[in-house]
Structure formats: structure tokens, C-alpha cells
Design a protein around this motif. Structure first.
Motif, PDB file in Angstrom:
ATOM      1  N   SER A  89       0.818  -1.223   0.000  1.00 36.34           N
ATOM      2  CA  SER A  89       0.000   0.000   0.000  1.00 36.34           C
ATOM      3  C   SER A  89       0.847   1.267   0.000  1.00 36.34           C
ATOM      4  O   SER A  89       0.314   2.371   0.135  1.00 36.34           O
ATOM      5  N   MET A  90       2.164   1.125  -0.161  1.00 34.56           N
ATOM      6  CA  MET A  90       3.086   2.278  -0.205  1.00 34.56           C
ATOM      7  C   MET A  90       3.015   3.092   1.083  1.00 34.56           C
ATOM      8  O   MET A  90       3.059   4.314   1.062  1.00 34.56           O
ATOM      9  N   THR A  91       2.881   2.397   2.205  1.00 32.07           N
ATOM     10  CA  THR A  91       2.804   3.093   3.494  1.00 32.07           C
ATOM     11  C   THR A  91       3.906   2.612   4.439  1.00 32.07           C
ATOM     12  O   THR A  91       3.686   2.479   5.645  1.00 32.07           O
ATOM     13  N   ASP A 130     -10.891  -7.911  -4.409  1.00 31.08           N
ATOM     14  CA  ASP A 130     -11.641  -6.920  -3.626  1.00 31.08           C
ATOM     15  C   ASP A 130     -10.733  -6.153  -2.670  1.00 31.08           C
ATOM     16  O   ASP A 130     -10.819  -4.930  -2.564  1.00 31.08           O
ATOM     17  N   ALA A 131      -9.849  -6.884  -1.983  1.00 29.30           N
ATOM     18  CA  ALA A 131      -8.972  -6.229  -1.003  1.00 29.30           C
ATOM     19  C   ALA A 131      -7.972  -5.311  -1.697  1.00 29.30           C
ATOM     20  O   ALA A 131      -7.729  -4.179  -1.254  1.00 29.30           O
ATOM     21  N   SER A 132      -7.386  -5.765  -2.803  1.00 27.19           N
ATOM     22  CA  SER A 132      -6.296  -5.007  -3.415  1.00 27.19           C
ATOM     23  C   SER A 132      -6.785  -3.797  -4.187  1.00 27.19           C
ATOM     24  O   SER A 132      -6.043  -2.835  -4.379  1.00 27.19           O
ATOM     25  N   THR A 133      -8.057  -3.818  -4.626  1.00 27.72           N
ATOM     26  CA  THR A 133      -8.578  -2.683  -5.393  1.00 27.72           C
ATOM     27  C   THR A 133      -9.469  -1.770  -4.555  1.00 27.72           C
ATOM     28  O   THR A 133     -10.091  -0.856  -5.088  1.00 27.72           O
ATOM     29  N   SER A 134      -9.525  -2.008  -3.242  1.00 31.92           N
ATOM     30  CA  SER A 134     -10.229  -1.091  -2.336  1.00 31.92           C
ATOM     31  C   SER A 134      -9.314   0.082  -2.009  1.00 31.92           C
ATOM     32  O   SER A 134      -8.090  -0.062  -2.011  1.00 31.92           O
ATOM     33  N   THR A 135      -9.909   1.225  -1.717  1.00 32.59           N
ATOM     34  CA  THR A 135      -9.107   2.378  -1.313  1.00 32.59           C
ATOM     35  C   THR A 135      -8.681   2.196   0.139  1.00 32.59           C
ATOM     36  O   THR A 135      -9.498   2.251   1.047  1.00 32.59           O
ATOM     37  N   LEU A 136      -7.381   1.962   0.341  1.00 24.96           N
ATOM     38  CA  LEU A 136      -6.860   1.714   1.686  1.00 24.96           C
ATOM     39  C   LEU A 136      -6.196   2.957   2.270  1.00 24.96           C
ATOM     40  O   LEU A 136      -6.087   3.099   3.476  1.00 24.96           O
ATOM     41  N   TYR A 147      -5.348   4.551  -3.010  1.00 24.78           N
ATOM     42  CA  TYR A 147      -4.447   3.457  -3.336  1.00 24.78           C
ATOM     43  C   TYR A 147      -4.848   2.233  -2.538  1.00 24.78           C
ATOM     44  O   TYR A 147      -5.229   2.342  -1.366  1.00 24.78           O
ATOM     45  N   GLY A 148      -4.786   1.077  -3.183  1.00 22.50           N
ATOM     46  CA  GLY A 148      -5.036  -0.195  -2.503  1.00 22.50           C
ATOM     47  C   GLY A 148      -3.728  -0.942  -2.352  1.00 22.50           C
ATOM     48  O   GLY A 148      -2.735  -0.395  -1.885  1.00 22.50           O
ATOM     49  N   ILE A 177     -10.732   1.917 -11.109  1.00 20.84           N
ATOM     50  CA  ILE A 177      -9.576   1.233 -10.520  1.00 20.84           C
ATOM     51  C   ILE A 177      -8.504   1.257 -11.594  1.00 20.84           C
ATOM     52  O   ILE A 177      -8.805   0.969 -12.758  1.00 20.84           O
ATOM     53  N   GLY A 178      -7.266   1.594 -11.238  1.00 18.65           N
ATOM     54  CA  GLY A 178      -6.283   1.767 -12.298  1.00 18.65           C
ATOM     55  C   GLY A 178      -4.906   1.206 -12.014  1.00 18.65           C
ATOM     56  O   GLY A 178      -4.408   1.237 -10.888  1.00 18.65           O
ATOM     57  N   ALA A 179      -4.295   0.700 -13.090  1.00 16.73           N
ATOM     58  CA  ALA A 179      -2.860   0.419 -13.137  1.00 16.73           C
ATOM     59  C   ALA A 179      -2.262   1.553 -13.950  1.00 16.73           C
ATOM     60  O   ALA A 179      -2.606   1.706 -15.125  1.00 16.73           O
TER      61      ALA A 179
END
Length: 322
Positions: A103-105, A235-241, A250-251, A269-271
Motif C-alpha cells: 500500500s506504499m505506506t 476486492d482487497a487489493s482494489t479497495s481504497t486503503l 491506493y489499494g 480502478i487503475g494500473a
């Protein structure tokens, strides 16, 4: 146009309804980290650099490794995968989990939004360091993990190494067997830096194959009746986290945002990759839009607006029922 667009593909309800290729300037690799610009006539068979859109494809590979039980979960401590880095362990670094890289955090200092060749760029320094994972994990800690978004290609060096360690295969080989082959994608090229896959940016796919990736995500990880990636991971990876930049979220290595369609907001949702590479998925409209372009060294807000405008034009031009 000034956008130097190379291709635009639109898939609606699973059908390729629009496909155009153009001639434009592109970066052609000539040496390690070296390129020259040439005019290229793009067509359906020309693989295109995804740049950082590669990251989202790497997310799918991580999901598959978790689905297969090769990685226990996103809550695995990163340093547990790197016994060779035991000397850098501290209580602070032990708090870094796989989810923070995805998640780049990570909360580690990282500066890369400068022209890619500059020496003041952590990405360049990481590659020159000879030990990418050590370089990334010894950056100064500037925030608690999980709290703030700091875009970092260094996170992908960690993820790529973790997939290699967990599966016994470099990420590109694992993805070929478990993602690309089941999707009917062949002829892809995913560069390596040393023994690990350049998961942060080294993938080349044909635009139609980018569209397949988008359709897979739109369909919750299913393709031709087979579950390639679990719906739970999609679902988890494309949710806004986490809140990212410019009203985007970003997910796990996927961007999220909103766009106008017929006077209402729709979620995409984007790459996304430098120079205008994008796979954007609009679930409400059963829509996938793929754009490739060659706008690499322009970091101005205008350049990003130009790149986004192709997607906005598609939405304006479509009378798809919401």
C-alpha cells in the motif's frame, strides 16, 4: 497530438469495441538504465512498456501466492523474509509488514518523482547500491507504517524478492505460470535487475493483453470460467486503503479514483505508469480502457491531465448504461 498516444483500447461488457494504434516516439532500451528515443509504428503485436503499471500486475502475482498458501498473509513481517538482513533489525523495522509495502505506506523516506535519470533519485540509487532490499529497508523512518502514502518503487524491490523467496521462482516466472498462461498471454517480457524481477516497472505487454488483465480484475479474478486470482484478493487489493495524491486513493498496488459519467461520479480502478500507460477499470459501466503513450519525461500537471484526458474522452464518448 502532444500526448504522443500509442494505443487506445476500449472493452465493454467483455467485448473489444474500440482499438486504435498510432505512430509515435518511444523510448527504446540501449543499455542498463539507458534509452534512446525512436519513432515506432505501433500495432496490435507491438509489446509496450507498462512502466509502473507493472506494479498492479505484480499485485495479482502476490495475491496468487497468498491464495496458494505460499505467503501466509499480508501481515507477514517483511524482515522475516530476509534472514540475511538480520543486522538491520530494530523494533521499528520489525513493524514493517507486507501490507505496508503493497500500500506504499512503509513510512520510509523515498524520493523518486524527479526525471528518472537524476542522481537525487532513490530509485536510481537503489539500483546502483547492489543490494536493493537493504537499501530500501535502511532509508530513514519518517512516519509510522500504515499511516501515510509515500510512492516508492523501492517497495516493489521488496515485494519481488519476497515472491521469489516464498515461491522459489522469480516473480516473472511465477506470473507466467499462474497468471499469464491461464489468461492466454504469451510473448510478454518482464525484465530482471540482478536475480529478481523488475516488478516496479519492467513489464512489456501487448495492449490487448493489458485489456485481459483489466477484464480479469473487472470479473473478480475469473477468466473463462476459472478463478485465476481469488475474488477476496481482487476486492482487497482494489479497495481504497489510503489517500494517495491528486484526489486518488491506493489499494495494494492499484490506484482508485472517480470520474464523471453522465453527470454522476463513477469509481475507477487503475494500473498507472509513467508516460501515460494505463489500464482503467470502471465496474459500474462494465468497462476497461487501456492507453499506452510515450510521454515519459514530462512530470508537469499538464502532462498528467493530458494522459487522463484520453480516458475522460472515452467516458464522454460512451453512452454506456450506468
Amino acid at each position: 497530438s502532444g500526448a504522443n498516444v500509442h494505443s487506445v483500447l476500449v472493452v465493454h461488457r467483455g467485448n473489444l469495441v474500440f482499438e486504435r494504434y498510432f505512430t509515435g516516439k518511444d523510448e527504446v532500451p540501449v543499455s542498463f538504465l539507458g534509452t534512446r528515443v525512436e519513432n515506432v509504428a505501433f500495432d496490435a503485436d507491438t509489446p509496450h512498456s507498462l512502466k509502473s503499471a507493472s506494479k498492479s500486475v505484480a499485485s495479482l502475482a502476490v495475491g496468487i501466492a497468498i491464495d496458494q498458501g505460499l505467503i501466509r498473509s499480508v501481515d507477514e513481517p517483511i524482515l522475516d523474509f530476509f534472514p540475511e538482513l538480520a543486522d538491520i533489525r530494530t523494533p521499528e523495522r520489525d513493524r514493517l509488514l507486507l501490507r505496508h509495502a503493497l500500500s506504499m505506506t512503509l513510512g520510509l523516506q523515498w524520493i523518486e518523482a524527479t526525471p528518472a535519470t537524476g542522481p537525487a533519485n532513490d530509485e536510481t540509487r537503489m539500483y546502483l547500491s547492489g543490494d536493493a532490499c537493504r537499501y530500501v529497508l535502511t532509508r530513514p523512518i519518517i512516519a509510522l507504517p500504515g499511516e501515510q502514502f509515500f510512492y516508492s518503487t523501492g517497495a516493489l524491490a521488496l515485494i519481488s524478492a519476497i515472491v521469489h523467496k516464498a515461491t522459489g521462482q522469480p516473480l516473472d516466472e511465477f506470473a507466467r505460470a499462474h497468471l499469464f498462461a491461464p489468461l492466454g498471454i504469451s510473448g510478454e517480457q518482464w525484465n530482471r535487475i540482478g536475480r529478481d524481477t523488475d516488478a516496479g516497472g519492467g513489464l512489456y505487454l501487448r495492449p490487448r493483453d493489458m485489456a485481459r488483465i483489466g477484464q480479469l480484475v473487472l470479473d473478480g479474478g475469473r477468466w473463462n470460467g476459472s478463478q485465476i486470482v481469488s475474488k477476496g484478493w481482487i476486492d482487497a487489493s482494489t479497495s481504497t486503503l489510503v489517500k494517495a495524491t491528486d484526489d486518488q486513493g491506493y489499494g495494494y498496488l492499484w490506484w482508485t479514483g472517480r470520474a464523471r459519467h453522465k453527470r454522476k461520479d463513477v469509481l475507477w480502478i487503475g494500473a498507472l505508469g509513467r508516460g501515460g500507460q494505463s489500464i482503467r477499470i470502471v465496474p459500474e459501466l462494465d468497462l476497461v480502457v487501456v492507453v499506452t503513450a510515450g510521454y515519459y519525461q514530462d512530470y508537469s500537471p499538464q502532462a498528467f491531465k493530458m494522459q487522463y484526458s484520453v480516458f475522460a474522452h472515452v467516458l464522454r464518448a460512451t453512452s454506456f448504461p450506468a
